[in-house]
Design an enzyme around this catalytic site. Structure first.
Site, PDB file in Angstrom:
ATOM      1  N   TYR A  57       1.175  -1.603  -0.220  1.00 56.04           N
ATOM      2  CA  TYR A  57      -0.276   0.020  -0.194  1.00 56.04           C
ATOM      3  C   TYR A  57       0.798   1.302  -0.085  1.00 56.04           C
ATOM      4  O   TYR A  57       0.228   1.963   0.047  1.00 56.04           O
ATOM      5  CB  TYR A  57      -0.621   0.004   1.028  1.00 56.04           C
ATOM      6  CG  TYR A  57      -0.294   0.153   2.881  1.00 56.04           C
ATOM      7  CD1 TYR A  57       0.372   1.266   3.195  1.00 56.04           C
ATOM      8  CD2 TYR A  57      -0.043  -1.272   3.150  1.00 56.04           C
ATOM      9  CE1 TYR A  57       1.094   0.471   4.384  1.00 56.04           C
ATOM     10  CE2 TYR A  57       0.929  -1.966   3.938  1.00 56.04           C
ATOM     11  CZ  TYR A  57       1.274  -0.709   4.541  1.00 56.04           C
ATOM     12  OH  TYR A  57       2.092  -0.475   5.975  1.00 56.04           O
ATOM     13  N   MET A  66       7.471   4.053   0.451  1.00 52.04           N
ATOM     14  CA  MET A  66       7.711   4.355   1.758  1.00 52.04           C
ATOM     15  C   MET A  66       6.952   3.645   2.439  1.00 52.04           C
ATOM     16  O   MET A  66       5.541   3.300   3.527  1.00 52.04           O
ATOM     17  CB  MET A  66       6.942   6.229   1.898  1.00 52.04           C
ATOM     18  CG  MET A  66       7.379   6.722   2.937  1.00 52.04           C
ATOM     19  SD  MET A  66       6.858   8.361   3.213  1.00 52.04           S
ATOM     20  CE  MET A  66       5.209   8.469   2.143  1.00 52.04           C
ATOM     21  N   PRO A  67       7.479   2.643   2.931  1.00 53.63           N
ATOM     22  CA  PRO A  67       7.242   1.227   3.591  1.00 53.63           C
ATOM     23  C   PRO A  67       6.816   2.228   5.224  1.00 53.63           C
ATOM     24  O   PRO A  67       7.777   3.208   6.008  1.00 53.63           O
ATOM     25  CB  PRO A  67       8.646   0.553   3.722  1.00 53.63           C
ATOM     26  CG  PRO A  67       9.458   1.056   2.965  1.00 53.63           C
ATOM     27  CD  PRO A  67       9.375   2.328   2.192  1.00 53.63           C
ATOM     28  N   HIS A  68       5.986   1.943   5.863  1.00 49.73           N
ATOM     29  CA  HIS A  68       5.938   2.339   7.767  1.00 49.73           C
ATOM     30  C   HIS A  68       4.396   1.571   7.904  1.00 49.73           C
ATOM     31  O   HIS A  68       3.823   0.826   7.134  1.00 49.73           O
ATOM     32  CB  HIS A  68       5.405   4.093   7.462  1.00 49.73           C
ATOM     33  CG  HIS A  68       3.677   3.972   6.170  1.00 49.73           C
ATOM     34  ND1 HIS A  68       3.728   4.076   5.032  1.00 49.73           N
ATOM     35  CD2 HIS A  68       2.834   4.000   6.482  1.00 49.73           C
ATOM     36  CE1 HIS A  68       2.782   4.560   4.356  1.00 49.73           C
ATOM     37  NE2 HIS A  68       1.795   4.607   6.052  1.00 49.73           N
ATOM     38  N   ALA A  69       4.043   1.906   9.184  1.00 52.26           N
ATOM     39  CA  ALA A  69       3.161   1.416   9.885  1.00 52.26           C
ATOM     40  C   ALA A  69       3.244   2.568  10.918  1.00 52.26           C
ATOM     41  O   ALA A  69       3.060   3.761  10.780  1.00 52.26           O
ATOM     42  CB  ALA A  69       4.033  -0.058  10.831  1.00 52.26           C
TER      43      ALA A  69
END
Length: 148
Positions: A57, A66-69
């Site tokens: 996503y 832009m990997p993030h949680a």
């Protein structure tokens, strides 16, 4: 107001020449944030689990992700990293190959808004994105980021 460079801690820029899979790419993009205690290990796990459940996503444009949680999943501070993968990585068959990963940690819902605004300026600059995807040295990445 901070410049984009102010969101990157020491050693936040890397160029990784070896091939890797998407999970290794996430590990690479988060390693500086882990080393600087900006995220907990569970933050990286949350990104991987969410990717498996929801897909990648966080792919923003062809070649940029832009990997993030979520903050409550282990973000202790707000910071960015930038990892260039010259050989690219595929997160799945439905997404384009990614060559630039912007690792993001945000300690709350608002602390990263300025960083996102500055990143969006960089993402709108086609020359900057092309230069990032072709960067072979950390100094080249830093020069590009310093413009925003």
């Amino acid at each position: 107001m901070n410049g984009l460079i102010d969101y990157f801690p020491e050693n936040a820029f890397t160029v990784h020449q070896q091939n890797c899979d998407w999970q290794q790419a996430i590990d690479l993009s988060m390693s500086c944030l882990l080393a600087n205690n900006i995220v907990e290990p569970r933050y990286v796990t949350a990104i991987k689990e969410s990717t498996q459940q929801n897909g990648a996503y966080y792919i923003l444009t062809p070649e940029v992700a832009m990997p993030h949680a979520r903050p409550e999943e282990g973000a202790l501070g707000t910071a960015l990293t930038l990892t260039v993968l010259p050989n690219g990585v595929y997160f799945n068959d439905d997404n384009p190959q990614v060559k630039v990963l912007i690792g993001l940690a945000a300690q709350d819902a608002d602390s990263h808004i300025n960083a996102i605004q500055l990143l969006s300026e960089m993402f709108c600059d086609d020359d900057a994105i092309e230069q990032l995807t072709q960067a072979t040295k950390v100094s080249e990445i830093k020069e590009i980021v310093l413009r925003f």
